[in-house]
Scaffold this active site. Structure first.
Site, PDB file in Angstrom:
ATOM      1  N   SER A   1      -4.044  25.468 -10.694  1.00  0.00           N
ATOM      2  CA  SER A   1      -3.772  25.071  -8.500  1.00  0.00           C
ATOM      3  C   SER A   1      -4.665  25.092  -7.422  1.00  0.00           C
ATOM      4  CB  SER A   1      -2.505  25.871  -9.065  1.00  0.00           C
ATOM      5  OG  SER A   1      -2.885  27.054  -8.843  1.00  0.00           O
TER       6      SER A   1
ATOM      7  N   THR B   1      -1.764  29.727  -6.258  1.00  0.00           N
ATOM      8  CA  THR B   1      -2.201  29.077  -5.355  1.00  0.00           C
ATOM      9  C   THR B   1      -3.049  30.755  -4.790  1.00  0.00           C
ATOM     10  OG1 THR B   1      -0.848  27.225  -4.886  1.00  0.00           O
ATOM     11  CG2 THR B   1      -1.210  28.913  -2.973  1.00  0.00           C
TER      12      THR B   1
ATOM     13  N   THR C   1      -4.255  25.755  -2.321  1.00  0.00           N
ATOM     14  CA  THR C   1      -3.717  25.357  -3.305  1.00  0.00           C
ATOM     15  C   THR C   1      -4.241  23.621  -3.977  1.00  0.00           C
ATOM     16  OG1 THR C   1      -1.949  25.118  -3.845  1.00  0.00           O
ATOM     17  CG2 THR C   1      -1.747  24.367  -1.896  1.00  0.00           C
TER      18      THR C   1
ATOM     19  N   ARG D   1       4.003  14.707  -1.208  1.00  0.00           N
ATOM     20  CA  ARG D   1       4.460  16.276  -1.021  1.00  0.00           C
ATOM     21  C   ARG D   1       3.277  17.588  -0.606  1.00  0.00           C
ATOM     22  NH1 ARG D   1       3.863  22.014  -2.901  1.00  0.00           N
ATOM     23  NH2 ARG D   1       5.539  22.641  -3.387  1.00  0.00           N
ATOM     24  N   VAL D   2       3.812  18.092   0.139  1.00  0.00           N
ATOM     25  CA  VAL D   2       2.916  19.287   1.480  1.00  0.00           C
ATOM     26  C   VAL D   2       3.646  20.578   0.464  1.00  0.00           C
ATOM     27  CG1 VAL D   2       2.378  19.623   2.743  1.00  0.00           C
ATOM     28  CG2 VAL D   2       1.534  17.229   2.600  1.00  0.00           C
TER      29      VAL D   2
ATOM     30  N   ASP E   1       3.741  24.665   1.426  1.00  0.00           N
ATOM     31  CA  ASP E   1       3.518  25.827   2.631  1.00  0.00           C
ATOM     32  C   ASP E   1       2.362  25.941   2.947  1.00  0.00           C
ATOM     33  OD1 ASP E   1       4.028  26.931  -0.177  1.00  0.00           O
ATOM     34  OD2 ASP E   1       3.674  28.781   0.977  1.00  0.00           O
TER      35      ASP E   1
ATOM     36  N   THR F   1       3.059  32.938  -1.605  1.00  0.00           N
ATOM     37  CA  THR F   1       2.610  31.979  -3.100  1.00  0.00           C
ATOM     38  C   THR F   1       4.029  31.563  -3.856  1.00  0.00           C
ATOM     39  OG1 THR F   1       1.972  31.725  -4.770  1.00  0.00           O
ATOM     40  CG2 THR F   1       2.053  33.981  -4.828  1.00  0.00           C
ATOM     41  N   GLY F   2       4.203  30.954  -4.503  1.00  0.00           N
ATOM     42  CA  GLY F   2       4.956  30.532  -4.933  1.00  0.00           C
ATOM     43  C   GLY F   2       5.737  28.866  -4.427  1.00  0.00           C
ATOM     44  N   LEU F   3       7.032  28.721  -4.938  1.00  0.00           N
ATOM     45  CA  LEU F   3       7.460  27.562  -4.492  1.00  0.00           C
ATOM     46  C   LEU F   3       8.152  27.487  -3.317  1.00  0.00           C
ATOM     47  CD1 LEU F   3       9.059  25.399  -5.944  1.00  0.00           C
ATOM     48  CD2 LEU F   3      11.220  26.095  -6.131  1.00  0.00           C
ATOM     49  N   GLY F   4       6.761  25.991  -2.667  1.00  0.00           N
ATOM     50  CA  GLY F   4       7.110  26.403  -0.955  1.00  0.00           C
ATOM     51  C   GLY F   4       8.062  26.073  -0.693  1.00  0.00           C
TER      52      GLY F   4
HETATM   53  C1  SD4 Z   1       2.895  25.387  -2.809  1.00  0.00           C
HETATM   54  N1  SD4 Z   1       3.104  27.327  -2.435  1.00  0.00           N
HETATM   55  O1  SD4 Z   1       2.287  24.083  -2.863  1.00  0.00           O
HETATM   56  C2  SD4 Z   1       2.424  26.864  -3.866  1.00  0.00           C
HETATM   57  C3  SD4 Z   1       2.336  26.814  -4.660  1.00  0.00           C
HETATM   58  C4  SD4 Z   1       1.653  27.994  -4.590  1.00  0.00           C
HETATM   59  O2  SD4 Z   1       0.777  29.245  -6.812  1.00  0.00           O
HETATM   60  O3  SD4 Z   1       2.125  28.948  -4.777  1.00  0.00           O
HETATM   61  N2  SD4 Z   1       1.309  28.030  -6.300  1.00  0.00           N
HETATM   62  O4  SD4 Z   1       3.823  25.386  -2.782  1.00  0.00           O
END
Ligand code: SD4
Length: 317
Positions: free
Chosen positions: A77, A179, A197, A207-208, A210, A230-233
């Site tokens: 990732s 990430t 990331t 797609r961009v 966070d 981190t996570g679903l941006g």
């Molecule tokens: C994103 N925040 O592109 C990132 C993905 C992520 O561990 O944190 N993955 O949304």
């Protein structure tokens, strides 16, 4: 270690997670220098720590740390080896911020192994904060970065497999949430942060997330401290989580309480059961905090030269 395996192994650690969640009134303190990063990133923290021994500067440390997963083909990732978008392109997002409030970022960058260093060059060598896509690539090449193929055989195969169903379906903790977000206090106690990331696996082309957005994935203010995500941006973007956490700390919250409140902003407004967000915060005293929506978020801390991985508390148990 694959995240799936890791998650299985860490279910045994859920007792630790609930302890840290319950104990959130007591604030963890690390003083400085200190390095904090998302997920299990010991090698990155060690590189950051080594850099602190050389230059003492938090900015150098977070960049050095971020470069480790960027060059690791097994990290699916970040950077080289990152899973591609749904059209097979590895596209990268990164940002960096220093103690003076300077910031640099690249979004939708392709073919460059170290987007974090390009982000730093944007910060230090241009009048801008963010460069995107082809422009970011041209700038990187002009700065001597090499154009490379970042799609590994493993990532290409995973993409070929994914194409059989072509279902875009983020899954909690196993949707390649590796990430890296880093925060560090340098030898002078100054704060810096970074994030890098390849974004969500099999995302739409263009797609961009966070991760390159200052205030979303990273924010630092040397009067207060810093935060990273981190996570679903998409949900970090909608709530500008890192900026929010720093402002909450400015208004007196501990790093732990600030992370918890930023998670609650998401929980109150969105269907949080379907995704993961994890936040880290570090204030100028070296106090730090971590909190996530779902169990399974962990973080890596280096203090006094010792690096350890800890399980974060979470809203869902
Ligand atoms: C994103 N925040 O592109 C990132 C993905 C992520 O561990 O944190 N993955 O949304």
């Amino acid at each position: 270690m694959q995240r799936r395996t890791f998650i299985k192994q860490t279910t045994a650690l859920s007792a630790i997670a609930s302890v840290s969640a319950k104990a959130s009134n007591t604030q963890n303190v690390a003083k400085f220098p200190v390095v904090l990063s998302t997920w299990k990133n010991e090698k990155a923290n060690n590189a950051a720590w080594e850099s602190l021994q050389k230059t003492g500067r938090a900015l150098d440390a977070v960049e050095a740390g971020a470069r480790i997963p960027e060059a690791d083909p097994n990290d699916t990732s970040v950077g080289y080896g990152g899973f591609p978008d749904r059209d097979g392109n590895v596209t990268l997002d990164a940002c960096i911020m220093d103690e003076k409030g300077n910031a640099g970022s690249v979004t939708f960058l392709q073919h460059i192994m170290h987007p974090i260093s390009v982000a730093r060059a944007v910060m230090e060598k241009t009048p801008h904060v963010m460069l995107s896509g082809e422009g970011a690539l041209q700038f990187a090449l002009s700065q001597g970065f090499k154009k490379e193929n970042l799609l590994t055989e493993t990532a290409r195969k995973a993409w070929e497999d994914w194409k059989k169903t072509s279902k875009y379906e983020p899954k909690i903790n196993i949707e390649r949430h590796d990430t890296i977000g880093l925060l560090a206090l340098g030898n002078q106690g100054e704060i810096s942060g970074a994030c890098t990331t390849s974004g969500l696996a099999f995302k739409m082309h263009g797609r961009v997330g966070d991760s390159p957005v200052i205030g979303a994935a990273v924010f630092c203010d040397d009067e207060v401290g810093g935060a990273c995500a981190t996570g679903l941006g998409e949900f970090v973007l909608k709530t500008l989580g890192s900026f929010l956490i720093v402002e909450l700390m400015r208004n007196g919250k501990t790093p732990q309480k600030a992370c918890e409140e930023a998670i609650m902003r998401i929980v109150k407004r969105y269907n949080y059961k379907e995704f993961q967000i994890g936040y880290l915060a570090l204030n100028k005293k070296g106090e730090y905090g971590a909190y996530a929506i779902q169990p399974g978020f962990n973080y890596t801390l280096t203090k006094d030269g010792v690096t350890k991985v800890y399980e974060s508390g979470s809203y869902m148990k």
